[in-house]
Write an enzyme that holds these catalytic residues in place. Sequence first.
Site, PDB file in Angstrom:
ATOM      1  N   GLU A 173      -4.858  -1.385  -6.025  1.00 33.82           N
ATOM      2  CA  GLU A 173      -3.725  -0.582  -5.567  1.00 33.82           C
ATOM      3  C   GLU A 173      -2.399  -1.109  -6.084  1.00 33.82           C
ATOM      4  O   GLU A 173      -1.985  -2.216  -5.746  1.00 33.82           O
ATOM      5  CB  GLU A 173      -3.657  -0.560  -4.034  1.00 33.82           C
ATOM      6  CG  GLU A 173      -2.476   0.263  -3.533  1.00 33.82           C
ATOM      7  CD  GLU A 173      -2.136   0.041  -2.080  1.00 33.82           C
ATOM      8  OE1 GLU A 173      -2.617  -0.910  -1.461  1.00 33.82           O
ATOM      9  OE2 GLU A 173      -1.342   0.839  -1.541  1.00 33.82           O
ATOM     10  N   GLU A 272      -1.134   5.688   6.231  1.00 38.31           N
ATOM     11  CA  GLU A 272      -0.611   4.323   6.269  1.00 38.31           C
ATOM     12  C   GLU A 272       0.906   4.416   6.353  1.00 38.31           C
ATOM     13  O   GLU A 272       1.622   4.231   5.356  1.00 38.31           O
ATOM     14  CB  GLU A 272      -1.030   3.545   5.036  1.00 38.31           C
ATOM     15  CG  GLU A 272      -0.696   2.068   5.121  1.00 38.31           C
ATOM     16  CD  GLU A 272      -0.970   1.320   3.834  1.00 38.31           C
ATOM     17  OE1 GLU A 272      -0.548   1.772   2.757  1.00 38.31           O
ATOM     18  OE2 GLU A 272      -1.600   0.258   3.899  1.00 38.31           O
TER      19      GLU A 272
HETATM   20  O1  LIG Z   1       0.916  -2.299   1.349  1.00 38.68           O
HETATM   21  C1  LIG Z   1       0.159  -1.337   1.143  1.00 38.68           C
HETATM   22  O2  LIG Z   1       0.512  -0.173   0.834  1.00 38.68           O
HETATM   23  C2  LIG Z   1      -1.293  -1.543   1.261  1.00 38.68           C
HETATM   24  O3  LIG Z   1      -2.045  -0.581   1.238  1.00 38.68           O
HETATM   25  C3  LIG Z   1      -1.818  -2.943   1.387  1.00 38.68           C
HETATM   26  O4  LIG Z   1      -3.178  -2.896   1.587  1.00 38.68           O
END
Ligand SMILES: O=C(O)C(=O)CO
Length: 291
Positions: A173, A272
């Site tokens: 990522e 998230e």
């Molecule tokens: O900091 C972020 O966006 C993450 O997904 C870390 O896992």
Amino acid sequence: MSPLKFCANVSWLFTELPDVSQRLRAAAAAGFQAVEAAWLYDCELRELQRARQAAGVDVVLINTPPGRLLHSCATSAAASTSLRMCFAGDLEAGDLGLGAVPGRGAEFRQGLDLAVTYAKALDCKSRIHLMAGRLPVGSTRSAVAKEMEAIFVQNLKYAADLLSKEGITGLIEPINTRITDPRYFLDSPHQAAEILEKVGKPNLKLQMDVFHWQIMDGNLTQNILKYFPIIGHIQVAQVPGRNEPDSAGELNYKYLFQTLEEHSYQGYIGCEYKPRGSTKDGLGWIKDYWT
Ligand SMILES: O=C(O)C(=O)CO
């Protein structure tokens, strides 16, 4: 068009509740059938298994451990019945993964073994985020980039072979270095795609965090279409506040979700983000996608 699948990141959502078991239950009660988490390693595994089964949710993504631990709340978690959610590391000053960090290969492999143990125990059959880590303190990106990329490629090849035996997909990522983490090694989809090309393993894919991609590069539609074949997981948050997708900001998520539906994106979309108020109150936007 296939319906989009969302999962609750319980390291960011439901943080009104200190215990992982409470957060898993709250995510299920709110309508989520799947969750993801950053780090669960200081939580007692058997308790975690029980909590996941009781909540009836799938765990679809966990991260490899960050690295140097600030403290382990395993003792407190083991001692108490509750599973206090805790970050397993000093995320500000310490590590944020070890995949590309010079001299930490053995720790990376140990962390990978732990991640696989937790993923299997939590029936997280599908995805582990293999965190790259930060530039060594005092180093400049130009001076260490070549060495760190070679280390990351080597560790990713090792990880891919180990994960393929378990049927698990590894993810890398890019994290933005303009705001969130200036020393993080992996910070653009282009760099990540080049690294995945060099690793050449089909069970390694790209974790697209829209928040980071917008901050680093913009051009989201073109980048989504260009990298769609190698995208294995998506995470969403509004820019610049990193709040709910429908909060005020630069991104038109209605359009982005429609683009993903039109291309029959089959993976999960991780929520998230930082809820502006209570997590539950902020979930109005998702109802449009829960038939
Ligand atoms: O900091 C972020 O966006 C993450 O997904 C870390 O896992």
